[in-house]
Design a protein around this motif. Sequence first.
Motif, PDB file in Angstrom:
ATOM      1  N   ARG A  20       0.819  -1.000   0.160  1.00  0.00           N
ATOM      2  CA  ARG A  20       0.233   0.138   0.192  1.00  0.00           C
ATOM      3  C   ARG A  20       0.276   0.660   0.000  1.00  0.00           C
ATOM      4  NH1 ARG A  20      -3.299  -1.481   4.018  1.00  0.00           N
ATOM      5  NH2 ARG A  20      -5.321  -2.365   2.796  1.00  0.00           N
ATOM      6  N   ILE A  29      -0.991   1.593  -9.147  1.00  0.00           N
ATOM      7  CA  ILE A  29      -2.246   0.830  -7.550  1.00  0.00           C
ATOM      8  C   ILE A  29      -2.397  -0.443  -7.415  1.00  0.00           C
ATOM      9  CG2 ILE A  29      -4.373   0.083  -8.894  1.00  0.00           C
ATOM     10  CD1 ILE A  29      -5.253   1.388 -10.559  1.00  0.00           C
ATOM     11  N   TYR A  30      -2.318  -0.479  -5.801  1.00  0.00           N
ATOM     12  CA  TYR A  30      -2.182  -1.308  -5.003  1.00  0.00           C
ATOM     13  C   TYR A  30      -3.467  -2.055  -5.480  1.00  0.00           C
ATOM     14  CZ  TYR A  30      -2.419  -4.585  -1.052  1.00  0.00           C
ATOM     15  OH  TYR A  30      -2.577  -5.469   0.407  1.00  0.00           O
ATOM     16  N   VAL A  31      -3.678  -3.561  -5.506  1.00  0.00           N
ATOM     17  CA  VAL A  31      -4.091  -4.685  -6.140  1.00  0.00           C
ATOM     18  C   VAL A  31      -3.799  -5.745  -5.190  1.00  0.00           C
ATOM     19  CG1 VAL A  31      -4.990  -6.800  -7.558  1.00  0.00           C
ATOM     20  CG2 VAL A  31      -4.668  -4.294  -8.240  1.00  0.00           C
ATOM     21  N   PHE A  70     -11.701   1.498  -6.906  1.00  0.00           N
ATOM     22  CA  PHE A  70     -11.477   1.827  -5.995  1.00  0.00           C
ATOM     23  C   PHE A  70     -11.822   3.402  -5.915  1.00  0.00           C
ATOM     24  CE2 PHE A  70      -8.533  -0.742  -8.389  1.00  0.00           C
ATOM     25  CZ  PHE A  70      -7.614  -1.375  -7.675  1.00  0.00           C
ATOM     26  N   ASN A  71     -11.735   3.950  -4.476  1.00  0.00           N
ATOM     27  CA  ASN A  71     -11.995   4.826  -4.163  1.00  0.00           C
ATOM     28  C   ASN A  71     -11.894   6.300  -4.482  1.00  0.00           C
ATOM     29  OD1 ASN A  71     -10.479   5.156  -2.074  1.00  0.00           O
ATOM     30  ND2 ASN A  71     -11.760   4.443  -0.718  1.00  0.00           N
ATOM     31  N   HIS A  74      -7.978   6.424  -4.468  1.00  0.00           N
ATOM     32  CA  HIS A  74      -7.307   5.033  -4.314  1.00  0.00           C
ATOM     33  C   HIS A  74      -7.657   4.084  -3.499  1.00  0.00           C
ATOM     34  CE1 HIS A  74      -6.267   7.910  -7.407  1.00  0.00           C
ATOM     35  NE2 HIS A  74      -5.767   9.184  -5.978  1.00  0.00           N
ATOM     36  N   GLU A  75      -7.439   3.412  -2.383  1.00  0.00           N
ATOM     37  CA  GLU A  75      -8.143   2.571  -2.017  1.00  0.00           C
ATOM     38  C   GLU A  75      -8.929   1.405  -2.608  1.00  0.00           C
ATOM     39  OE1 GLU A  75      -7.756   4.652   2.110  1.00  0.00           O
ATOM     40  OE2 GLU A  75      -9.203   4.384   1.986  1.00  0.00           O
ATOM     41  N   GLN A  76      -8.713  -0.143  -2.534  1.00  0.00           N
ATOM     42  CA  GLN A  76      -9.594  -1.046  -2.875  1.00  0.00           C
ATOM     43  C   GLN A  76     -10.520  -0.826  -2.126  1.00  0.00           C
ATOM     44  OE1 GLN A  76      -7.332  -4.838  -4.672  1.00  0.00           O
ATOM     45  NE2 GLN A  76      -8.606  -5.431  -2.705  1.00  0.00           N
ATOM     46  N   SER A  86     -16.130  -4.558   1.721  1.00  0.00           N
ATOM     47  CA  SER A  86     -14.649  -4.593   1.682  1.00  0.00           C
ATOM     48  C   SER A  86     -14.056  -4.953   3.814  1.00  0.00           C
ATOM     49  CB  SER A  86     -13.759  -3.130   1.440  1.00  0.00           C
ATOM     50  OG  SER A  86     -14.593  -3.156   0.156  1.00  0.00           O
TER      51      SER A  86
END
Length: 222
Positions: A20, A29-31, A70-71, A74-76, A86
């Motif tokens: 993250r 982007i963190y997946v 993603f919000n 930029h959080e998944q 989530s």
Amino acid sequence: MATAIAIDGPAGAGKSTIARYAAKTLGFIYVDTGALYRAIGLAAQRRGYAGDDQAAVVPMLSEIKVELAFNEAHEQIVLLDGEDVSGLIRTPEISMMASAVSAIPEVRAYLLDLQRDMAHRNNVIMDGRDIGTVVLPDAQIKIFLSASPECRARRRYDELIEKGMDVKYEDILNDVIARDYADSHRDIAPLKPADDAIMVDTSGEDLETSVNKLVDLMRSRL
Ligand code: DC
């Protein structure tokens, strides 16, 4: 061509914290691929299925829709049939369900395109168990993170207590050991380092130190 960084390793090694932060620093982007298995575990649990009940779980896959979004930060976010699950997937029970469903080949196949598609369209740091070996074998950087079971159980325990959950350290440690065993002994895509992975052990190190070291390493290789 998009750039991909794969981070694999057992639960609690610090993958998500490191990925993250590194994603934010590098503008990637963190997946978190574990969330996808967790969403399927949740779907099975809601229907009252055991996670290892292939005869029930496999047909369920054509009835559900799992998506990543993603919000603004930029959080998944993981969506199950359009519902943001989530938060609901972060329980010890769903951890075990996720581990069980992840051993079913059809579940892994179902999630493969979704993961590859994310990586083709974006620069990603993707964490999981089989990212460097199966999902993105051509990732530019592969990291395999590990730490002792006790150290990982302690981190997970602190995290859950902080969220106000009523859990016991011994139970978490037993879950960690059971999940490690299941994840590394399953027939399909078992947890193991890719031949060209950089091995990093975070035991006894605070995560901030590990994060800084790894971001430096990523920068030097990109
Ligand atoms: O990373 P996590 O704890 O959220 O993952 C939950 C479970 O999903 C884990 O026990 C193994 C499985 N998993 C997997 O098999 N492959 C991945 N790429 C990510 C997770």
